[in-house]
Design a protein around this motif. Structure first.
Motif, PDB file in Angstrom:
ATOM      1  N   LYS A   1       0.831  -1.205   0.000  1.00  0.00           N
ATOM      2  CA  LYS A   1       0.000   0.000   0.000  1.00  0.00           C
ATOM      3  C   LYS A   1       0.867   1.256   0.000  1.00  0.00           C
ATOM      4  CE  LYS A   1      -2.136   0.998   3.840  1.00  0.00           C
ATOM      5  NZ  LYS A   1      -3.103   1.033   4.965  1.00  0.00           N
ATOM      6  N   PHE A   2       1.895   1.273   0.841  1.00  0.00           N
ATOM      7  CA  PHE A   2       2.711   2.476   0.939  1.00  0.00           C
ATOM      8  C   PHE A   2       3.700   2.612  -0.215  1.00  0.00           C
ATOM      9  CE2 PHE A   2       1.024   2.360   5.231  1.00  0.00           C
ATOM     10  CZ  PHE A   2       0.666   3.689   5.377  1.00  0.00           C
ATOM     11  N   ILE A   3       4.073   1.517  -0.853  1.00  0.00           N
ATOM     12  CA  ILE A   3       4.882   1.621  -2.074  1.00  0.00           C
ATOM     13  C   ILE A   3       4.050   2.276  -3.168  1.00  0.00           C
ATOM     14  CG2 ILE A   3       5.905   0.289  -3.957  1.00  0.00           C
ATOM     15  CD1 ILE A   3       6.970  -1.653  -1.888  1.00  0.00           C
ATOM     16  N   LYS A   4       2.794   1.871  -3.273  1.00  0.00           N
ATOM     17  CA  LYS A   4       1.920   2.468  -4.287  1.00  0.00           C
ATOM     18  C   LYS A   4       1.624   3.930  -3.992  1.00  0.00           C
ATOM     19  CE  LYS A   4      -0.200  -1.729  -5.946  1.00  0.00           C
ATOM     20  NZ  LYS A   4      -1.427  -2.512  -6.133  1.00  0.00           N
ATOM     21  N   LYS A   5       1.666   4.313  -2.698  1.00  0.00           N
ATOM     22  CA  LYS A   5       1.466   5.719  -2.339  1.00  0.00           C
ATOM     23  C   LYS A   5       2.718   6.554  -2.574  1.00  0.00           C
ATOM     24  CE  LYS A   5      -2.211   5.352   1.051  1.00  0.00           C
ATOM     25  NZ  LYS A   5      -2.622   5.646   2.436  1.00  0.00           N
ATOM     26  N   GLY A   6       3.857   5.901  -2.811  1.00  0.00           N
ATOM     27  CA  GLY A   6       5.065   6.631  -3.154  1.00  0.00           C
ATOM     28  C   GLY A   6       6.130   6.685  -2.079  1.00  0.00           C
ATOM     29  N   GLU A   7       6.002   5.926  -1.006  1.00  0.00           N
ATOM     30  CA  GLU A   7       7.050   5.923   0.016  1.00  0.00           C
ATOM     31  C   GLU A   7       8.300   5.247  -0.520  1.00  0.00           C
ATOM     32  OE1 GLU A   7       6.199   4.542   3.911  1.00  0.00           O
ATOM     33  OE2 GLU A   7       4.686   6.067   4.258  1.00  0.00           O
TER      34      GLU A   7
END
Length: 159
Positions: A75-81
């Protein structure tokens, strides 16, 4: 006077391993764990890199600066973290996390496999094993993070 029961050799060996053992035992333990990883676990971190990664994860977990678990990490990879993704190589079934390296490569995030999900969970500050951790950068452990980042990016990628 009551006698205490004798311990058999397996109990003594387990106690020796829990107490840390000696250097040869730790090296053998890594080799045993490395043989138990799944066939897709490439690039697998070497023993020294694995130890350094676990120490950095411990520092990051104290700062509450990690993401644990497949769903949270994805989820956070897709959000750009940004950060380093550590994946446990002994997770079964493989279908649980086989898509994660592709997600990391698409987002240009470095990743590597470590031998044991139990050790990864302990390093992340959990009593439960975890199969995936996103290690985010922070000023308090930036030097060790940078060392890990350079080592992980230099690992050979699978074809």
């Amino acid at each position: 006077m009551a006698k205490t029961p004798k311990k058999d050799k397996t109990e003594e060996k387990e106690e020796h391993e829990e107490s840390g053992g000696n250097k040869e035992d730790r090296e053998r333990a890594y080799e045993v764990l490395a043989t138990r990883v799944n066939p897709i676990a490439s690039p697998l971190a070497a023993r020294k890199l694995t130890k350094r990664l676990y120490k950095t994860v411990k520092k990051a977990s104290k700062e509450k600066n990690i993401r644990k678990g497949i769903r949270d990490v994805q989820k956070f990879i897709k959000k750009g973290e940004r950060g380093i993704v550590l994946i446990a190589g002994d997770t079964t079934p493989i279908e649980v996390y086989c898509h994660l390296p592709v997600v990391c490569e698409d987002a240009k995030i470095p990743y590597c496999y470590v031998p044991a999900k139990q050790d990864l969970g302990e390093a992340a500050g959990s009593k439960r094993p975890t199969c995936c951790v996103l290690l985010k950068p922070n000023e308090s452990y930036q030097s060790s993070y940078d060392e890990c980042l350079t080592d992980v990016t230099t690992l050979p990628r699978p074809i």
